[in-house]
Design an enzyme around this catalytic site. Structure first.
Site, PDB file in Angstrom:
ATOM      1  N   LYS A 191       0.830  -1.223   0.000  1.00 50.34           N
ATOM      2  CA  LYS A 191       0.000   0.000   0.000  1.00 50.34           C
ATOM      3  C   LYS A 191       0.858   1.265   0.000  1.00 50.34           C
ATOM      4  O   LYS A 191       0.451   2.311  -0.511  1.00 50.34           O
ATOM      5  CB  LYS A 191      -1.020  -0.021   1.144  1.00 50.34           C
ATOM      6  CG  LYS A 191      -0.444   0.071   2.555  1.00 50.34           C
ATOM      7  CD  LYS A 191      -0.218   1.477   3.046  1.00 50.34           C
ATOM      8  CE  LYS A 191       0.606   1.511   4.316  1.00 50.34           C
ATOM      9  NZ  LYS A 191       0.897   2.854   4.808  1.00 50.34           N
ATOM     10  N   THR A 248      -4.144   5.522   3.344  1.00 50.46           N
ATOM     11  CA  THR A 248      -2.825   6.048   2.944  1.00 50.46           C
ATOM     12  C   THR A 248      -2.897   6.777   1.610  1.00 50.46           C
ATOM     13  O   THR A 248      -2.232   7.800   1.417  1.00 50.46           O
ATOM     14  CB  THR A 248      -1.792   4.899   2.889  1.00 50.46           C
ATOM     15  OG1 THR A 248      -1.918   4.106   4.069  1.00 50.46           O
ATOM     16  CG2 THR A 248      -0.388   5.431   2.811  1.00 50.46           C
TER      17      THR A 248
HETATM   18  O1  G3P Z   1       2.606   7.929   6.486  1.00 50.91           O
HETATM   19  P1  G3P Z   1       2.746   6.633   5.716  1.00 50.91           P
HETATM   20  O2  G3P Z   1       2.566   6.807   4.259  1.00 50.91           O
HETATM   21  O3  G3P Z   1       3.978   5.896   6.123  1.00 50.91           O
HETATM   22  O4  G3P Z   1       1.497   5.703   6.175  1.00 50.91           O
HETATM   23  C1  G3P Z   1       1.240   5.542   7.534  1.00 50.91           C
HETATM   24  C2  G3P Z   1       0.452   4.289   7.868  1.00 50.91           C
HETATM   25  O5  G3P Z   1       1.088   3.135   7.366  1.00 50.91           O
HETATM   26  C3  G3P Z   1      -0.992   4.348   7.496  1.00 50.91           C
HETATM   27  O6  G3P Z   1      -1.650   3.184   7.955  1.00 50.91           O
END
Ligand code: G3P
Ligand code: NAD
Length: 332
Positions: A191, A248
């Site tokens: 993701k 995300t």
């Molecule tokens: O800020 P990111 O893109 O690392 O995403 C944060 C978390 O994994 C969201 O669940």
């Protein structure tokens, strides 16, 4: 009462330590920098990563990992994926023999192409049944602010999974158990790559149809890889797959999406790194390892390929869009 050591005092380590403390678990954090440990223990703040959030007074922190790990039956690993192996090497001799090791990291190790649970078992010698993974739509700042969210705790040992669930369930944080460690890890790593793609699209001015298309086709890639590695596709239709993708790929709080947006808007890799305030955007390295893992299983991941080309081979975002749209047409 459980005793937890949270190793890593960045955004998510701090927010998750707060969740554990709010759930009544005895928590000691390890911070790399003594000034971070002092701010948490003395001022009940972590201004370096979660400015403006007040932490529970019961939450303690130290820069000596041995003190954090002493007597801990839950060891939470909250450092970036690419640094986990090295950090674990220093921590292993202080980890209690039957403790449960819970990974918060969302990435695939460069070079070895290992999932984090595999790295943990390999370095510490822990049986895979002692290793658990937590993954879901959990943007750290929202959780730290007490906004309701759910997550998945994956462990092949259901007793350990339920113990972890009890240790972190609060009025705002709802953990579900799941035996599918592989599915949760594939969801978490993939993701981030797809969020980079969504950010790139928004950076060149594309709108919600494009965003939804990337999320949905990103999910298809993630499921193909997960199934090839032995995951249950239902896991990827849940919080650790679709749930985390939506959060995300849509939120300006996401470091991966923000990083991609800066690249799409014409910024360099260096300025995109600055835009994420020095915090880790895991997808930047994981796009290459996920791509290699997919290739080794004959799995097609065109969005991941495009993100890799932009981040590491100098392709422009408009050219990457052209490449994706120029692929042969096929059934859904
Ligand atoms: O800020 P990111 O893109 O690392 O995403 C944060 C978390 O994994 C969201 O669940
Ligand atoms: N921030 C979130 O919203 C969030 C939510 C869920 C999962 N995650 C995942 O949790 C993991 C940790 O993320 P984070 O947000 O806490 O990261 P961060 O960049 O905010 O903090 C990283 C922490 O690890 C420490 N660290 C130790 N060794 C390091 C090294 N060699 N290089 C860099 N940092 C090192 C840093 O000092 C810092 O305390 C990542 O895999 C991330 O994808 C983050």
């Amino acid at each position: 009462m459980s005793k937890a050591a949270v190793l890593g005092a960045g955004s998510w380590g701090t927010a998750f330590a707060k969740v554990l403390a709010d759930a009544g678990t005895d928590v000691t954090m390890w911070a790399r920098r003594p000034e971070v440990a002092e701010a948490i223990s003395v001022d009940h703040q972590n201004p370096f990563y979660l400015e403006g959030i007040t932490l529970p007074p019961s939450l303690k922190a130290t820069s000596d990992h041995r003190l954090a790990l002493e007597g801990a039956d839950i060891v939470v690993l909250a450092v970036p994926s690419q640094s986990l192996r090295e950090n674990l090497g220093a921590w292993t001799s202080s980890i209690e023999p039957d403790s449960t090791l819970l990974s918060l990291a969302k990435g695939i190790e460069s070079g070895t192409l290992m999932r984090m649970s595999q790295v943990i078992s390999q370095v510490t010698g822990a049986d895979p049944s002692r290793v658990a993974v937590l993954s879901g739509p959990n943007l750290a700042r929202e959780i730290a602010a007490g906004q309701p969210a759910a997550t998945v705790i994956a462990c092949t040992d259901s007793v350990r999974a339920v113990d972890l669930q009890k240790a972190c369930a609060t009025g705002y944080f709802r953990p579900y158990t799941n035996p599918d460690v592989i599915g949760c890890e594939v969801g978490g790593a993939c993701k981030n790559v797809i969020a980079l793609a969504c950010g790139m699209a928004s950076g060149i001015g594309l709108g919600e149809n494009t965003n939804a298309t990337i999320i949905t086709r990103g999910l298809a890639e993630m499921i193909r890889l997960g199934v090839a590695l032995g995951a249950n596709p239902a896991t990827l239709a849940g919080l650790a797959g679709v749930g985390d993708l939506v959060a995300t790929c849509s939120s300006p709080l996401s470091r991966n999406r923000t990083f991609g947006h800066h690249l799409g808007a014409g910024g360099s890799m260096e300025s995109a790194q600055q835009a994420t305030k020095g915090q880790v955007a895991e997808g930047v390295k994981s796009c290459t390892s996920v791509r290699a893992l997919a290739a080794s299983h004959d799995v097609e991941m065109p969005l991941t390929e495009a993100v890799h080309l932009v981040c590491h081979e100098g392709m422009s975002v408009p050219d990457a869009v052209g490449l994706l749209l120029g692929r042969r047409t096929k059934p859904e």
